[in-house]
Design a protein around this motif. Sequence first.
Motif, PDB file in Angstrom:
ATOM      1  N   HIS A 104       0.998  -1.098  -0.126  1.00 50.34           N
ATOM      2  CA  HIS A 104       0.023  -0.059  -0.264  1.00 50.34           C
ATOM      3  C   HIS A 104       1.240   1.354   0.282  1.00 50.34           C
ATOM      4  CE1 HIS A 104       0.395  -1.129   4.012  1.00 50.34           C
ATOM      5  NE2 HIS A 104       1.067   0.048   3.915  1.00 50.34           N
ATOM      6  N   GLU A 105      -0.014   2.069  -0.935  1.00 57.66           N
ATOM      7  CA  GLU A 105       1.155   4.063  -0.680  1.00 57.66           C
ATOM      8  C   GLU A 105       0.990   4.251   0.923  1.00 57.66           C
ATOM      9  OE1 GLU A 105       3.944   4.502  -3.061  1.00 57.66           O
ATOM     10  OE2 GLU A 105       2.485   3.663  -5.237  1.00 57.66           O
ATOM     11  N   VAL A 106       2.302   4.537   0.715  1.00 55.72           N
ATOM     12  CA  VAL A 106       2.017   5.937   2.052  1.00 55.72           C
ATOM     13  C   VAL A 106       2.009   7.468   2.060  1.00 55.72           C
ATOM     14  CG1 VAL A 106       2.142   3.946   3.853  1.00 55.72           C
ATOM     15  CG2 VAL A 106       4.294   4.670   3.117  1.00 55.72           C
ATOM     16  N   GLN A 107       1.457   8.046   2.908  1.00 54.34           N
ATOM     17  CA  GLN A 107       2.628   9.739   2.597  1.00 54.34           C
ATOM     18  C   GLN A 107       3.652   9.558   3.260  1.00 54.34           C
ATOM     19  OE1 GLN A 107       0.014  11.646   1.142  1.00 54.34           O
ATOM     20  NE2 GLN A 107      -1.388   9.874   1.045  1.00 54.34           N
ATOM     21  N   ALA A 108       4.070  10.597   2.350  1.00 53.07           N
ATOM     22  CA  ALA A 108       5.551  10.388   2.962  1.00 53.07           C
ATOM     23  C   ALA A 108       5.572  11.294   4.614  1.00 53.07           C
ATOM     24  CB  ALA A 108       5.970  11.998   2.724  1.00 53.07           C
ATOM     25  N   ASP A 109       4.664  11.271   4.632  1.00 54.58           N
ATOM     26  CA  ASP A 109       5.638  12.141   6.705  1.00 54.58           C
ATOM     27  C   ASP A 109       4.557  10.829   7.373  1.00 54.58           C
ATOM     28  OD1 ASP A 109       1.998  11.760   6.524  1.00 54.58           O
ATOM     29  OD2 ASP A 109       1.940  13.711   6.628  1.00 54.58           O
ATOM     30  N   ALA A 110       3.872   9.709   6.754  1.00 55.19           N
ATOM     31  CA  ALA A 110       3.873   8.378   6.963  1.00 55.19           C
ATOM     32  C   ALA A 110       5.223   7.667   7.712  1.00 55.19           C
ATOM     33  CB  ALA A 110       2.270   7.917   6.652  1.00 55.19           C
ATOM     34  N   GLU A 111       6.056   7.566   6.945  1.00 55.26           N
ATOM     35  CA  GLU A 111       6.512   6.921   6.706  1.00 55.26           C
ATOM     36  C   GLU A 111       7.811   6.881   8.015  1.00 55.26           C
ATOM     37  OE1 GLU A 111       9.578   7.704   3.410  1.00 55.26           O
ATOM     38  OE2 GLU A 111       7.681   7.962   1.688  1.00 55.26           O
ATOM     39  N   SER A 112       8.359   5.789   8.674  1.00 55.01           N
ATOM     40  CA  SER A 112       8.982   5.238   9.992  1.00 55.01           C
ATOM     41  C   SER A 112       8.348   5.882  10.468  1.00 55.01           C
ATOM     42  CB  SER A 112      10.350   5.962   9.649  1.00 55.01           C
ATOM     43  OG  SER A 112      11.172   6.628   8.538  1.00 55.01           O
ATOM     44  N   LYS A 113       6.896   5.795  10.474  1.00 51.87           N
ATOM     45  CA  LYS A 113       5.966   6.033  11.891  1.00 51.87           C
ATOM     46  C   LYS A 113       5.664   4.427  12.255  1.00 51.87           C
ATOM     47  CE  LYS A 113       5.534  10.765  11.730  1.00 51.87           C
ATOM     48  NZ  LYS A 113       4.648  12.089  11.604  1.00 51.87           N
ATOM     49  N   ALA A 114       5.464   3.311  11.204  1.00 50.89           N
ATOM     50  CA  ALA A 114       4.557   2.709  11.631  1.00 50.89           C
ATOM     51  C   ALA A 114       5.303   1.399  10.863  1.00 50.89           C
ATOM     52  CB  ALA A 114       2.851   3.008  11.220  1.00 50.89           C
ATOM     53  N   TYR A 115       4.975   0.130  11.430  1.00 47.35           N
ATOM     54  CA  TYR A 115       5.475  -0.935  10.256  1.00 47.35           C
ATOM     55  C   TYR A 115       5.319  -0.889   9.169  1.00 47.35           C
ATOM     56  CZ  TYR A 115       7.083  -5.859   9.738  1.00 47.35           C
ATOM     57  OH  TYR A 115       7.667  -6.517   9.506  1.00 47.35           O
ATOM     58  N   LEU A 116       5.716  -1.026   8.525  1.00 45.32           N
ATOM     59  CA  LEU A 116       6.374  -0.775   6.530  1.00 45.32           C
ATOM     60  C   LEU A 116       5.282   0.316   6.541  1.00 45.32           C
ATOM     61  CD1 LEU A 116       4.634  -4.928   6.605  1.00 45.32           C
ATOM     62  CD2 LEU A 116       7.424  -4.163   6.739  1.00 45.32           C
ATOM     63  N   ALA A 117       5.004   0.914   6.928  1.00 46.80           N
ATOM     64  CA  ALA A 117       5.366   2.849   6.747  1.00 46.80           C
ATOM     65  C   ALA A 117       6.609   2.592   5.209  1.00 46.80           C
ATOM     66  CB  ALA A 117       4.410   3.216   7.426  1.00 46.80           C
ATOM     67  N   GLY A 118       6.471   2.541   4.642  1.00 45.65           N
ATOM     68  CA  GLY A 118       7.702   3.339   3.626  1.00 45.65           C
ATOM     69  C   GLY A 118       7.010   3.221   1.823  1.00 45.65           C
ATOM     70  N   PRO A 119       8.380   3.738   1.528  1.00 48.66           N
ATOM     71  CA  PRO A 119       8.040   3.594  -0.598  1.00 48.66           C
ATOM     72  C   PRO A 119       8.065   2.542  -0.783  1.00 48.66           C
ATOM     73  CG  PRO A 119      10.369   4.366   0.633  1.00 48.66           C
ATOM     74  CD  PRO A 119       9.811   4.176   1.436  1.00 48.66           C
ATOM     75  N   ASN A 120       7.457   2.559  -1.806  1.00 49.71           N
ATOM     76  CA  ASN A 120       7.687   1.389  -2.764  1.00 49.71           C
ATOM     77  C   ASN A 120       9.056   1.588  -3.961  1.00 49.71           C
ATOM     78  OD1 ASN A 120       5.652  -0.894  -2.594  1.00 49.71           O
ATOM     79  ND2 ASN A 120       4.227   1.098  -2.983  1.00 49.71           N
ATOM     80  N   GLN A 121       9.041   0.552  -4.657  1.00 52.64           N
ATOM     81  CA  GLN A 121      10.375   0.946  -5.334  1.00 52.64           C
ATOM     82  C   GLN A 121       9.787   0.301  -6.284  1.00 52.64           C
ATOM     83  OE1 GLN A 121      14.014   0.195  -4.199  1.00 52.64           O
ATOM     84  NE2 GLN A 121      12.971  -1.767  -2.964  1.00 52.64           N
ATOM     85  N   TRP A 122      10.025   0.864  -7.807  1.00 48.48           N
ATOM     86  CA  TRP A 122       9.584   1.315  -9.143  1.00 48.48           C
ATOM     87  C   TRP A 122      10.938   0.984 -10.060  1.00 48.48           C
ATOM     88  CZ3 TRP A 122       3.974  -0.217  -9.288  1.00 48.48           C
ATOM     89  CH2 TRP A 122       3.544   0.389  -7.925  1.00 48.48           C
ATOM     90  N   PRO A 123      10.687  -0.400 -11.379  1.00 44.82           N
ATOM     91  CA  PRO A 123      11.704  -0.276 -12.237  1.00 44.82           C
ATOM     92  C   PRO A 123      11.236   0.561 -12.606  1.00 44.82           C
ATOM     93  CG  PRO A 123       9.534  -1.868 -12.331  1.00 44.82           C
ATOM     94  CD  PRO A 123       8.963  -1.451 -11.043  1.00 44.82           C
ATOM     95  N   SER A 124      12.291   2.322 -13.011  1.00 46.34           N
ATOM     96  CA  SER A 124      12.966   3.164 -14.353  1.00 46.34           C
ATOM     97  C   SER A 124      12.361   2.349 -15.571  1.00 46.34           C
ATOM     98  CB  SER A 124      13.447   4.092 -13.876  1.00 46.34           C
ATOM     99  OG  SER A 124      15.221   3.087 -13.685  1.00 46.34           O
ATOM    100  N   GLN A 125      12.303   1.501 -15.552  1.00 45.32           N
ATOM    101  CA  GLN A 125      13.247   0.733 -16.752  1.00 45.32           C
ATOM    102  C   GLN A 125      10.942   0.300 -17.637  1.00 45.32           C
ATOM    103  OE1 GLN A 125      14.422  -0.728 -15.049  1.00 45.32           O
ATOM    104  NE2 GLN A 125      16.829  -1.423 -15.013  1.00 45.32           N
TER     105      GLN A 125
END
Length: 307
Positions: A104-125
């Motif tokens: 699930h996508e999360v808001q930037a300000d939610a990152e690191s505040k909850a377990y697994l709340a971080g950015p997805n990684q997408w292949p640039s290609q």
Amino acid sequence: MDKQRTIPVISLQDATATLADNIRKAYASTGFAYLRDHAIPESVIDDLFQASQAFHALPLEQKMQIEINRWHRGFIPINTSTNRTSSVAKTTRPNQSESLMIMHEVQADAESKAYLAGPNQWPSQLPQLKTAAVTYVETLSAVCQKLIAAIEIALAQPAGTLLQHFQSPTTFLRLLRYPVQPKEAGLFGSAPHTDYGFLTLLAQDNTGGLQVKSPDGDWLDIPSIPGCLVLNAGDMLQRFSNGALLSTPHRVINTANCERYSIGFFFDPHVDTIVEPFVNAGETQHYEPVRYGDYLRERLDKNHTQH
């Protein structure tokens, strides 16, 4: 009897009461079912399969550029996940699959505040992969919300009792590739296990290899059926239902002489949800309450090398 026919087929277009009754019957016995009439456009599924195959066709060094991060998002290479926490079988050899995990996508300000709340990684290609994945997640999330409303009825719970825990759900979208598998004892594409969460919806190609363990101990083939997804309950649904709805063991053995592709979508409650069984009068409570994030963390930490 044809083993395929022992797996129930549920229509999402049935009246809610009928859908609830069919869910109760299927998951009190088999724990797996096919879901038809889900109204998901074929193009949504096909686009994501094509994007998944394109991703897995990339050179390994390019996929490793987005190797799974501490938020459990990214590429999971082959031989780096082992079902050590499985209650089904003692597993010592890693799964013969690789995958791209999108959560699930999360808001930037939610990152690191909850377990697994971080950015997805997408292949640039492959910019089309993000588009296909986001559309898929949105579409299947709506299906899962409808299923949960029916499950509330199946468990004789007031409307919203379960749905309240899915306002900000924990979702996993896993794009899986199973290479041709050596025929060796104890080696699996995915070793016998139950799913950690609440609901799983699986789209698979025509290769075969998925099997579910029946109540009498037989492993039954779950082939692809046109127009159907495979729907299975996870550990959290079994706990919420106090064991009335089963999280059923399953595995993958790719015995075909070709690659196998599947797309697993896991729809789970928020990580802070306290999963406490619904216990009817006169029943014994079979599970202690557990915070879903704690249950999940233990399994990810033990089963994935990167954790």
